[in-house]
Design a protein around this motif. Structure first.
Motif, PDB file in Angstrom:
ATOM      1  N   ILE A 118       0.834  -1.206   0.000  1.00 60.05           N
ATOM      2  CA  ILE A 118       0.000   0.000   0.000  1.00 60.05           C
ATOM      3  C   ILE A 118       0.868   1.256   0.000  1.00 60.05           C
ATOM      4  N   ARG A 119       1.939   1.243   0.797  1.00 64.58           N
ATOM      5  CA  ARG A 119       2.857   2.389   0.811  1.00 64.58           C
ATOM      6  C   ARG A 119       3.508   2.587  -0.563  1.00 64.58           C
ATOM      7  N   ARG A 120       3.866   1.479  -1.211  1.00 63.30           N
ATOM      8  CA  ARG A 120       4.495   1.580  -2.530  1.00 63.30           C
ATOM      9  C   ARG A 120       3.553   2.229  -3.531  1.00 63.30           C
ATOM     10  N   VAL A 121       2.302   1.762  -3.562  1.00 63.20           N
ATOM     11  CA  VAL A 121       1.315   2.326  -4.496  1.00 63.20           C
ATOM     12  C   VAL A 121       1.008   3.775  -4.137  1.00 63.20           C
ATOM     13  N   SER A 122       0.877   4.036  -2.832  1.00 66.19           N
ATOM     14  CA  SER A 122       0.605   5.401  -2.374  1.00 66.19           C
ATOM     15  C   SER A 122       1.720   6.348  -2.792  1.00 66.19           C
ATOM     16  N   ASP A 123       2.960   5.915  -2.649  1.00 64.82           N
ATOM     17  CA  ASP A 123       4.097   6.755  -3.043  1.00 64.82           C
ATOM     18  C   ASP A 123       4.160   6.936  -4.555  1.00 64.82           C
ATOM     19  N   GLU A 124       3.824   5.876  -5.292  1.00 61.01           N
ATOM     20  CA  GLU A 124       3.890   5.935  -6.758  1.00 61.01           C
ATOM     21  C   GLU A 124       2.967   7.016  -7.311  1.00 61.01           C
ATOM     22  N   PHE A 125       1.785   7.135  -6.722  1.00 57.52           N
ATOM     23  CA  PHE A 125       0.814   8.111  -7.213  1.00 57.52           C
ATOM     24  C   PHE A 125       0.707   9.343  -6.309  1.00 57.52           C
ATOM     25  N   LYS A 126       1.625   9.443  -5.310  1.00 60.02           N
ATOM     26  CA  LYS A 126       1.672  10.579  -4.389  1.00 60.02           C
ATOM     27  C   LYS A 126       0.315  10.794  -3.694  1.00 60.02           C
ATOM     28  N   LEU A 127      -0.235   9.704  -3.158  1.00 57.91           N
ATOM     29  CA  LEU A 127      -1.522   9.769  -2.465  1.00 57.91           C
ATOM     30  C   LEU A 127      -1.384  10.149  -0.995  1.00 57.91           C
ATOM     31  N   ALA A 128      -0.209   9.923  -0.415  1.00 60.02           N
ATOM     32  CA  ALA A 128       0.082  10.339   0.967  1.00 60.02           C
ATOM     33  C   ALA A 128      -0.962   9.820   1.959  1.00 60.02           C
ATOM     34  N   VAL A 129      -1.104   8.492   2.012  1.00 61.18           N
ATOM     35  CA  VAL A 129      -2.037   7.852   2.943  1.00 61.18           C
ATOM     36  C   VAL A 129      -1.254   6.920   3.866  1.00 61.18           C
ATOM     37  N   ASN A 130      -1.503   7.026   5.160  1.00 59.93           N
ATOM     38  CA  ASN A 130      -0.851   6.173   6.157  1.00 59.93           C
ATOM     39  C   ASN A 130      -1.626   4.862   6.296  1.00 59.93           C
ATOM     40  N   PRO A 131      -1.028   3.714   5.955  1.00 58.72           N
ATOM     41  CA  PRO A 131      -1.758   2.438   6.018  1.00 58.72           C
ATOM     42  C   PRO A 131      -2.242   2.076   7.418  1.00 58.72           C
ATOM     43  N   ASN A 132      -1.594   2.636   8.457  1.00 60.38           N
ATOM     44  CA  ASN A 132      -1.944   2.266   9.829  1.00 60.38           C
ATOM     45  C   ASN A 132      -2.986   3.185  10.466  1.00 60.38           C
ATOM     46  N   ALA A 133      -3.387   4.244   9.762  1.00 60.65           N
ATOM     47  CA  ALA A 133      -4.406   5.159  10.309  1.00 60.65           C
ATOM     48  C   ALA A 133      -5.783   4.516  10.229  1.00 60.65           C
ATOM     49  N   THR A 134      -6.642   4.821  11.202  1.00 62.20           N
ATOM     50  CA  THR A 134      -8.023   4.345  11.133  1.00 62.20           C
ATOM     51  C   THR A 134      -8.825   5.254  10.203  1.00 62.20           C
ATOM     52  N   ILE A 135      -9.818   4.685   9.551  1.00 67.58           N
ATOM     53  CA  ILE A 135     -10.625   5.455   8.598  1.00 67.58           C
ATOM     54  C   ILE A 135     -11.310   6.628   9.287  1.00 67.58           C
ATOM     55  N   GLU A 136     -11.810   6.422  10.512  1.00 73.14           N
ATOM     56  CA  GLU A 136     -12.548   7.471  11.205  1.00 73.14           C
ATOM     57  C   GLU A 136     -11.678   8.669  11.564  1.00 73.14           C
ATOM     58  N   SER A 137     -10.355   8.504  11.509  1.00 69.79           N
ATOM     59  CA  SER A 137      -9.445   9.617  11.819  1.00 69.79           C
ATOM     60  C   SER A 137      -9.081  10.427  10.582  1.00 69.79           C
ATOM     61  N   LEU A 138      -9.549  10.010   9.410  1.00 63.00           N
ATOM     62  CA  LEU A 138      -9.166  10.662   8.159  1.00 63.00           C
ATOM     63  C   LEU A 138     -10.212  11.666   7.703  1.00 63.00           C
ATOM     64  N   SER A 139      -9.775  12.690   6.973  1.00 61.92           N
ATOM     65  CA  SER A 139     -10.701  13.631   6.353  1.00 61.92           C
ATOM     66  C   SER A 139     -11.417  12.934   5.200  1.00 61.92           C
ATOM     67  N   VAL A 140     -12.462  13.577   4.675  1.00 58.42           N
ATOM     68  CA  VAL A 140     -13.199  13.005   3.552  1.00 58.42           C
ATOM     69  C   VAL A 140     -12.281  12.843   2.337  1.00 58.42           C
ATOM     70  N   GLY A 141     -11.430  13.846   2.091  1.00 61.57           N
ATOM     71  CA  GLY A 141     -10.515  13.754   0.965  1.00 61.57           C
ATOM     72  C   GLY A 141      -9.553  12.593   1.090  1.00 61.57           C
ATOM     73  N   GLN A 142      -9.064  12.340   2.307  1.00 57.60           N
ATOM     74  CA  GLN A 142      -8.159  11.212   2.533  1.00 57.60           C
ATOM     75  C   GLN A 142      -8.886   9.878   2.385  1.00 57.60           C
ATOM     76  N   GLN A 143     -10.146   9.826   2.837  1.00 57.19           N
ATOM     77  CA  GLN A 143     -10.930   8.600   2.675  1.00 57.19           C
ATOM     78  C   GLN A 143     -11.120   8.272   1.199  1.00 57.19           C
ATOM     79  N   GLN A 144     -11.295   9.324   0.379  1.00 54.22           N
ATOM     80  CA  GLN A 144     -11.428   9.078  -1.048  1.00 54.22           C
ATOM     81  C   GLN A 144     -10.147   8.483  -1.630  1.00 54.22           C
ATOM     82  N   ARG A 145      -9.008   8.942  -1.121  1.00 52.63           N
ATOM     83  CA  ARG A 145      -7.740   8.380  -1.574  1.00 52.63           C
ATOM     84  C   ARG A 145      -7.626   6.909  -1.185  1.00 52.63           C
ATOM     85  N   VAL A 146      -8.180   6.546  -0.043  1.00 54.73           N
ATOM     86  CA  VAL A 146      -8.192   5.139   0.360  1.00 54.73           C
ATOM     87  C   VAL A 146      -9.005   4.322  -0.635  1.00 54.73           C
ATOM     88  N   GLU A 147     -10.142   4.866  -1.084  1.00 52.06           N
ATOM     89  CA  GLU A 147     -10.953   4.160  -2.078  1.00 52.06           C
ATOM     90  C   GLU A 147     -10.169   3.974  -3.382  1.00 52.06           C
TER      91      GLU A 147
END
Length: 418
Positions: A118-147
Motif C-alpha cells: 500500500i505504501r508503494r502504491v501510495s508513493d507511486e501516485f503521491k496519495l500520501a495515505v498512512n496504512p496504519n491510520a483508522t478510517i474514522e481519523s481521516l478527512s473526507v478527501g483522505q478517505q477518497q484516496r483510500v478508495e
C-alpha cells in the motif's frame, strides 16, 4: 479499453438505460455528464458488474466480456469508487484495502506485507495515505484516496469514479485532479461521472452526455464548452449564471446566543457561537469539515442531548433550547442531513414510506389524531405530491429509495421536509 454497446436496463417500469453506447479510449480521462437520473451511474455500475444489463454487450480490451459481479470486473482490471464510500470506519486503511483480497495463508493474515504494498502504491501516485491510520481519523478527501488505493491495490487499469468531487473542498478538488493527471500520465484510464461542467472542462479528454437514459452527445473536451454541454444535458438553452435579486430580509426568525457544544469525548465542538437568521434570508456557513458545522446543524434540529449544550436558541421569538427534535419539527424547523444514506433515508424502504419519516404519527400518514393505523391512500397522495413538485425521478412511489440516483434521493428528502 472499455466499450458499452447498446446497453439497456430496466428497473420495473422505469427505463434507466436505453441502448446506451459509450467508448472509452485507453489512457484518457473520460467524463460522463447528465442531469440527476440521466442514467450515468447505472451505465457504469453495469460496466462494474454491480448491475446486470437486460441487453447489450460489455467490451474490455477488445473482447466481449461477461461481467456479472464486481469480482468479474476487478479480475478484468476495472475498479470503481462509489459516490458514498464503502469503508469500515473503526478499521485501519490497510485492513480496509485488503478486505476480500487478504494476503497470506488461510490461517494467517500478513498485514505487514499488505502495508508495504500500500505504501508503494501510495508513493507511486503521491496519495500520501498512512496504512496504519483508522478510517474514522481521516478527512473526507483522505478517505477518497483510500478508495482509490483499494482499486489500485487490485491492479485496476481503468477506474470509474462516481461524483468524486461531491464531498471535497475546492483545495481537495485541486489535489484530487493532480492525482488523476498523474494516473493518466502513468497509463491509467479514468471515467468520471459528474454534472459539474467546470470540472469536466478542466480534467477530461472526452465527454459523453446523457439525458433520460440515452446518450445524446460524444465530444472532445477541447472542442466543446459549458453552454453546449448544458444544452445537451437538458435539451434546451441554459443561462449559465444566476440572476440574484437584492435580498429583502424581514424580522429575525432564528437567534443563536452563546452556543457551545461539548462532544462525547469532552472536546469543545462549538465555543460561544452567536448569529441571527432573518425571514427571506439565506445564510451560508463555510469551513473545512470538522470545524463544528455538523454539530451546529444537529443542535438546531434538536438532535444533541441537552447535557452537551449551553447557550440559547430562539425561533420566532420563542426559546426552543429545551425542545426536542419532534417539537422543533412541528414548529417549522426542517432538517436535511449532510449524510442522506445514514440520516436521511431508509434505503430499502419505498419512496412512499420514506416520505412519512418524522411525520408518521399525524396526517396524512394516519387517518386522524391518536390513530395508529397508517392511511395508505393519504401516504400515496402525499408521495405523489412530493414526486411531482420536486421532480423526483423515476416517479414511482413503490420503488425503494436505493433505486434513485443521489440527486433524486436528495430531492425526495427536501420534498419530505418542506
Amino acid at each position: 479499453m472499455l466499450e458499452l454497446r447498446n446497453i439497456t436496463k430496466r428497473f420495473g417500469d422505469v427505463l434507466a438505460n436505453d441502448r446506451v453506447s459509450i467508448k472509452v479510449t485507453p489512457g484518457t480521462v473520460h467524463a460522463i455528464v447528465g442531469e440527476n437520473g440521466a442514467g450515468k451511474s447505472t451505465a457504469m455500475r453495469i460496466a462494474y458488474g454491480f448491475y446486470t444489463a437486460d441487453s447489450g454487450e460489455i467490451v474490455i480490451d477488445g473482447q466481449v466480456r461477461e461481467v456479472r459481479t464486481p469480482h468479474d470486473a476487478i479480475a478484468l482490471g476495472v475498479g470503481m469508487v462509489h459516490q458514498h464510500f464503502m469503508l469500515v470506519e473503526p478499521m485501519t486503511v490497510a485492513e480496509n484495502i485488503v478486505l476480500g483480497a487478504e494476503p497470506g495463508s488461510a490461517t494467517t493474515l500478513d498485514l505487514r506485507r499488505a502495508a508495504a504494498e500500500i505504501r508503494r502504491v501510495s508513493d507511486e501516485f503521491k496519495l500520501a495515505v498512512n496504512p496504519n491510520a483508522t478510517i474514522e481519523s481521516l478527512s473526507v478527501g483522505q478517505q477518497q484516496r483510500v478508495e482509490l488505493l483499494k482499486a489500485l491495490y487490485r491492479h485496476a487499469q481503468l477506474l470509474i469514479l462516481d461524483e468524486p468531487t461531491a464531498v471535497l473542498t475546492p483545495q481537495e478538488v485541486e489535489e484530487f485532479f493532480a492525482i488523476l493527471r498523474r494516473m493518466r500520465e502513468q497509463g491509467k484510464t479514468i471515467v468520471i461521472i459528474t454534472h459539474k461542467l467546470s470540472e469536466v472542462l478542466a480534467i477530461s479528454d472526452n465527454v459523453t452526455v446523457m439525458r433520460d437514459g440515452r446518450v445524446v452527445g460524444d465530444l472532445k473536451t477541447t472542442e466543446t464548452n459549458a453552454a453546449e454541454l448544458a444544452r445537451l444535458m437538458v435539451g434546451r438553452e441554459v443561462l449559465l449564471r444566476v440572476e440574484k435579486p437584492d435580498a429583502k430580509p424581514g424580522a429575525v426568525l432564528l437567534g443563536v446566543r452563546d452556543l457551545s457544544i461539548v462532544g462525547r469525548d469532552g472536546s469543545k465542538r462549538l465555543d460561544n457561537l452567536s448569529f441571527e437568521v432573518r425571514a427571506a434570508e439565506i445564510v451560508g456557513i463555510a469551513g473545512v469539515e470538522g470545524n463544528g458545522q455538523t454539530e451546529l446543524i444537529e443542535e438546531l434540529a434538536g438532535l444533541i442531548p441537552g447535557s452537551h449544550v449551553s447557550g440559547t436558541i430562539t425561533f420566532e421569538g420563542r426559546d426552543i433550547t429545551p425542545s426536542d427534535a419532534r417539537r422543533r419539527k412541528e414548529l417549522g424547523i426542517a432538517h436535511v442531513p449532510e449524510d442522506r444514506h445514514r440520516r436521511g433515508l431508509l434505503l430499502d424502504f419505498s419512496l412512499a414510506e420514506n416520505t412519512i419519516l418524522g411525520v408518521h404519527y399525524r396526517k396524512p400518514a394516519v387517518s386522524g389524531v391518536g390513530s395508529v393505523l397508517l392511511d395508505q391512500k393519504g401516504i400515496q397522495r402525499r408521495t405523489e405530491q412530493v414526486i411531482r413538485e420536486f421532480d423526483v425521478r423515476p416517479p414511482n412511489p413503490a420503488l425503494p429509495a436505493r433505486a434513485l440516483s443521489g440527486g433524486n434521493q436528495q430531492k425526495l428528502i427536501i420534498g419530505r421536509e418542506f
